[in-house]
Design a protein around this motif. Structure first.
Motif, short mmCIF file in Angstrom:
data_model
loop_
_atom_site.label_atom_id
_atom_site.label_comp_id
_atom_site.label_asym_id
_atom_site.label_seq_id
_atom_site.Cartn_x
_atom_site.Cartn_y
_atom_site.Cartn_z
N VAL A 40 0.86 -1.19 0.00
CA VAL A 40 0.00 0.00 0.00
C VAL A 40 0.89 1.23 0.00
CG1 VAL A 40 -1.78 1.30 1.22
CG2 VAL A 40 -1.83 -1.21 1.24
N VAL A 41 0.72 2.07 -1.02
CA VAL A 41 1.50 3.30 -1.14
C VAL A 41 0.53 4.46 -1.25
CG1 VAL A 41 3.22 4.56 -2.49
CG2 VAL A 41 3.36 2.06 -2.30
N ILE A 42 0.63 5.41 -0.31
CA ILE A 42 -0.23 6.58 -0.31
C ILE A 42 0.65 7.81 -0.49
CG2 ILE A 42 -1.87 7.96 1.02
CD1 ILE A 42 -2.54 5.31 2.54
N PHE A 43 0.41 8.54 -1.57
CA PHE A 43 1.16 9.76 -1.84
C PHE A 43 0.52 10.89 -1.04
CE2 PHE A 43 1.85 6.92 -5.35
CZ PHE A 43 3.23 6.97 -5.48
N SER A 44 1.34 11.57 -0.27
CA SER A 44 0.86 12.55 0.69
C SER A 44 1.21 13.97 0.23
CB SER A 44 1.50 12.26 2.05
OG SER A 44 0.96 13.07 3.05
N ALA A 45 0.17 14.75 -0.05
CA ALA A 45 0.34 16.13 -0.52
C ALA A 45 0.73 17.01 0.66
CB ALA A 45 -0.95 16.63 -1.15
N GLU A 46 1.91 17.53 0.62
CA GLU A 46 2.39 18.36 1.73
C GLU A 46 2.82 19.73 1.21
OE1 GLU A 46 1.89 17.24 4.68
OE2 GLU A 46 1.44 15.22 4.01
N ILE A 47 2.40 20.77 1.93
CA ILE A 47 2.75 22.14 1.57
C ILE A 47 3.37 22.78 2.80
CG2 ILE A 47 1.86 24.36 0.77
CD1 ILE A 47 -0.61 22.80 -0.27
N PRO A 48 4.63 23.19 2.77
CA PRO A 48 5.62 22.88 1.74
C PRO A 48 5.98 21.39 1.81
CG PRO A 48 6.70 23.91 3.61
CD PRO A 48 5.22 23.91 3.91
N PRO A 49 6.66 20.88 0.79
CA PRO A 49 7.01 19.45 0.79
C PRO A 49 7.82 19.10 2.04
CG PRO A 49 7.53 20.45 -1.32
CD PRO A 49 7.15 21.57 -0.39
N ARG A 50 7.35 18.15 2.77
CA ARG A 50 8.01 17.67 3.98
C ARG A 50 7.44 16.30 4.28
NH1 ARG A 50 3.82 20.83 5.34
NH2 ARG A 50 2.46 20.22 7.03
N ASN A 51 7.94 15.68 5.33
CA ASN A 51 7.38 14.39 5.73
C ASN A 51 5.94 14.56 6.17
OD1 ASN A 51 9.66 12.87 5.19
ND2 ASN A 51 10.52 13.24 7.22
N GLU A 58 2.16 7.21 11.86
CA GLU A 58 1.92 6.17 12.86
C GLU A 58 0.80 5.23 12.40
OE1 GLU A 58 0.27 6.06 17.40
OE2 GLU A 58 1.69 7.65 16.87
N VAL A 59 -0.30 5.78 11.90
CA VAL A 59 -1.40 4.95 11.41
C VAL A 59 -0.94 4.11 10.23
CG1 VAL A 59 -3.69 4.99 10.34
CG2 VAL A 59 -3.20 6.51 12.26
N ALA A 60 -0.22 4.73 9.30
CA ALA A 60 0.25 3.99 8.12
C ALA A 60 1.15 2.82 8.54
CB ALA A 60 1.00 4.93 7.18
N SER A 61 2.08 3.06 9.43
CA SER A 61 2.99 1.98 9.82
C SER A 61 2.26 0.89 10.59
CB SER A 61 4.18 2.52 10.61
OG SER A 61 3.76 3.03 11.85
N MET A 62 1.22 1.24 11.33
CA MET A 62 0.43 0.25 12.06
C MET A 62 -0.18 -0.78 11.10
SD MET A 62 -2.62 1.17 14.80
CE MET A 62 -2.00 2.83 14.86
N PHE A 63 -0.49 -0.34 9.88
CA PHE A 63 -1.12 -1.22 8.89
C PHE A 63 -0.21 -1.52 7.70
CE2 PHE A 63 -4.58 0.77 11.22
CZ PHE A 63 -5.30 -0.35 11.60
N ASN A 64 1.09 -1.35 7.91
CA ASN A 64 2.09 -1.68 6.90
C ASN A 64 1.82 -0.97 5.57
OD1 ASN A 64 4.43 -2.93 6.03
ND2 ASN A 64 3.31 -4.65 5.18
N ALA A 65 1.62 0.34 5.65
CA ALA A 65 1.43 1.15 4.45
C ALA A 65 2.54 2.20 4.40
CB ALA A 65 0.07 1.83 4.48
N GLU A 66 2.83 2.65 3.20
CA GLU A 66 3.88 3.66 3.01
C GLU A 66 3.24 5.00 2.68
OE1 GLU A 66 6.91 2.21 0.10
OE2 GLU A 66 5.60 0.44 0.14
N LEU A 67 3.70 6.06 3.34
CA LEU A 67 3.32 7.42 2.97
C LEU A 67 4.50 8.06 2.26
CD1 LEU A 67 1.47 8.90 6.09
CD2 LEU A 67 0.50 8.08 3.95
N VAL A 68 4.25 8.54 1.05
CA VAL A 68 5.31 9.13 0.24
C VAL A 68 4.96 10.60 0.01
CG1 VAL A 68 6.51 9.04 -1.97
CG2 VAL A 68 5.73 6.92 -0.89
#
Length: 116
Positions: A40-51, A58-68
């Motif tokens: 599972v890969v979820i692209f995360s819109a960040e302004i400005p670009p950051r983590n 935390e939620v993503a890692s709990m369910f073995n998903a990646e936030l990019v």
């Protein structure tokens, strides 16, 4: 942890902007409750670009998903709003991954719930 989905030839791709942790939890928990072992890969819109925010990570890692994280403003300027520019992210990801997936599922994050 990459090894949990390593060997899976399935991937679920989505994007998020402003999704709340409980919304992401509903999406991911319901997906995993079906027995889905896909990457599972979820692209995360960040302004400005950051983590992405720590609570989403935390939620993503709990369910073995990646936030990019990606630069929402740049992609919006070049390819329009998220409902259009997300396909550029998906295409880039799949091209860079090579022919490793047999099944690709593109979906929304905020308003999707899975059930058996």
């Amino acid at each position: 942890d990459d090894e949990d989905w390593e060997g899976s030839r399935q991937v679920v791709l989505g994007t998020q902007k402003g999704v709340l942790p409980h919304e992401m939890r509903v999406f991911l928990a319901s997906l995993r409750s079906t027995g889905c072992q896909a990457r599972v890969v979820i692209f995360s819109a960040e302004i400005p670009p950051r983590n992405p925010p720590e609570d989403l990570q935390e939620v993503a890692s709990m369910f073995n998903a990646e936030l990019v994280p990606y630069n929402f403003e740049d992609l919006s300027q070049s390819h329009g709003p998220m409902n259009l520019h997300r396909f550029q992210l998906f295409r880039r990801f799949l091209n860079e991954s090579g022919p490793v997936f047999d099944q690709v599922f593109l979906c929304d994050i905020r308003d999707v719930f899975f059930q058996r």
